[in-house]
Design a protein around this motif. Structure first.
Motif, PDB file in Angstrom:
ATOM      1  N   ASN A  36      45.078  -0.937  52.043  1.00  0.00           N
ATOM      2  CA  ASN A  36      46.184  -1.874  52.286  1.00  0.00           C
ATOM      3  C   ASN A  36      46.195  -2.406  53.714  1.00  0.00           C
ATOM      4  N   TYR A  73      43.075  -4.580  46.860  1.00  0.00           N
ATOM      5  CA  TYR A  73      44.494  -4.449  47.222  1.00  0.00           C
ATOM      6  C   TYR A  73      45.269  -5.690  46.763  1.00  0.00           C
ATOM      7  N   ARG A  84      55.658  -4.812  46.397  1.00  0.00           N
ATOM      8  CA  ARG A  84      54.301  -4.418  46.791  1.00  0.00           C
ATOM      9  C   ARG A  84      54.198  -2.954  47.198  1.00  0.00           C
ATOM     10  N   CYS A  85      55.259  -2.399  47.772  1.00  0.00           N
ATOM     11  CA  CYS A  85      55.157  -1.020  48.264  1.00  0.00           C
ATOM     12  C   CYS A  85      54.935  -0.046  47.112  1.00  0.00           C
ATOM     13  N   TYR A  89      51.850   2.400  47.328  1.00  0.00           N
ATOM     14  CA  TYR A  89      52.007   3.867  47.289  1.00  0.00           C
ATOM     15  C   TYR A  89      51.189   4.432  46.130  1.00  0.00           C
ATOM     16  N   ARG A  92      47.431   4.696  46.664  1.00  0.00           N
ATOM     17  CA  ARG A  92      46.997   5.737  47.596  1.00  0.00           C
ATOM     18  C   ARG A  92      47.277   7.146  47.065  1.00  0.00           C
ATOM     19  N   CYS A 165      53.569  -1.852  59.418  1.00  0.00           N
ATOM     20  CA  CYS A 165      53.270  -0.858  58.383  1.00  0.00           C
ATOM     21  C   CYS A 165      51.794  -0.851  58.008  1.00  0.00           C
ATOM     22  N   CYS A 167      50.001  -3.800  55.728  1.00  0.00           N
ATOM     23  CA  CYS A 167      49.496  -4.984  55.021  1.00  0.00           C
ATOM     24  C   CYS A 167      49.823  -6.260  55.798  1.00  0.00           C
ATOM     25  N   SER A 170      53.484  -7.122  55.943  1.00  0.00           N
ATOM     26  CA  SER A 170      54.290  -6.385  56.926  1.00  0.00           C
ATOM     27  C   SER A 170      53.993  -6.872  58.340  1.00  0.00           C
TER      28      SER A 170
HETATM   29  S1  SF4 Z   1      54.768  -2.712  53.698  1.00  0.00           S
HETATM   30 FE1  SF4 Z   1      53.481  -0.873  53.991  1.00  0.00          FE
HETATM   31  S2  SF4 Z   1      53.802   0.395  52.157  1.00  0.00           S
HETATM   32 FE2  SF4 Z   1      54.521  -1.685  51.703  1.00  0.00          FE
HETATM   33  S3  SF4 Z   1      52.763  -2.740  50.797  1.00  0.00           S
HETATM   34 FE3  SF4 Z   1      52.685  -3.174  52.969  1.00  0.00          FE
HETATM   35  S4  SF4 Z   1      51.378  -1.580  53.827  1.00  0.00           S
HETATM   36 FE4  SF4 Z   1      51.974  -0.892  51.794  1.00  0.00          FE
END
Ligand code: SF4
Length: 182
Positions: A36, A73, A84-85, A89, A92, A165, A167, A170
Motif C-alpha cells: 500500500n 493494491y 480503502r482501509c 488491512y 496485509r 499513513c 497510500c 493518505s
Molecule cells: S490510509 Fe493507511 S490504512 Fe488506509 S488505505 Fe491508505 S495506507 Fe492503507
C-alpha cells in the motif's frame, strides 16, 4: 514460549509492540509486507527504518519486497477509496495469517494496533475472522497505550518517521492544504 508473527507497517510503530511482546516472553518474528505504501522510495525508507528497529531489539525479520506491487493494491481498492482501509488491512493481515499458518505460529498480530489513526475494531474483526476454524489466534493488544514511549524512542534512535499513513490517498489528504487554488 509462544511463537508470534507480527506484521510491521514501519519502524517507529514497531518499537512499542516489540517492547510489549518481549516483556511478555513471546518468541517474535516480524514481517514487512506493505504494498500500500507509495511511492517506492517511501516504501524503502520505511523498510530501512523497520530493519533498524528489528536489529535494535534483536528480532528476526523478513521483508516481502517481491510482493511490493502497487498495481495489485489499486486493483484491490478498485475505486472504493472511501472504504480503502478495510481492503488495505485485509490484504496485509491475510498475508500475515497465511505465513503464520505455514510457519506453525501460535499467534499473529500487527503494529497497526499501535497507531491512534487506525480503525482498531475493524482490524480486530478482520484478524478474528481470518483465524476462525484454524489453530492460530489473532493477538489483539491496544498498543496505543505506549504511543508516547514509541515516539520518544524513535526520536532518540533517529529512526525515520513518516508523515502520512502510506497510500497515495493518505499522502494527498496530508498535504492537500499546500495546493494553491486560484
Ligand atoms: S490510509 Fe493507511 S490504512 Fe488506509 S488505505 Fe491508505 S495506507 Fe492503507
Amino acid at each position: 514460549m509462544k511463537n508470534i508473527l507480527i506484521h510491521c507497517c514501519c519502524g517507529p510503530c514497531s518499537i512499542y509492540p516489540f517492547e510489549v511482546l518481549q516483556q511478555k516472553g513471546f518468541n517474535i518474528f516480524a514481517i514487512y509486507f506493505n504494498p500500500n505504501i507509495h511511492p517506492l522510495k517511501e516504501y524503502l525508507r520505511r523498510r530501512e527504518a523497520f530493519i533498524e528497529v528489528c536489529k535494535y531489539f534483536n528480532v528476526r525479520y523478513l521483508c516481502f519486497d517481491k510482493d511490493y506491487n502497487p498495481q495489485k493494491y489499486f486493483q484491490l481498492i478498485n475505486f472504493r477509496e472511501n472504504n480503502r482501509c478495510f481492503y488495505c488491512y485485509y490484504m496485509r493481515l491475510e498475508k500475515t495469517f497465511f505465513i503464520a499458518r505455514r510457519g506453525k505460529f501460535d499467534l499473529f498480530t500487527t503494529t497497526l494496533l499501535y497507531s491512534k489513526f487506525q480503525k482498531h475494531n475493524m482490524i480486530f474483526e478482520i484478524g478474528r475472522d481470518l483465524c476462525s476454524g484454524s489453530k492460530i489466534d489473532f493477538w489483539y493488544y491496544d498498543f496505543r497505550e505506549g504511543w508516547k514511549i514509541g515516539q520518544d524512542k524513535s526520536k532518540q534512535l533517529g529512526i525515520y518517521r513518516q508523515e502520512y499513513c502510506g497510500c497515495i490517498y493518505s499522502e494527498f489528504d496530508r498535504f492537500k492544504k499546500e495546493l494553491m487554488f486560484e
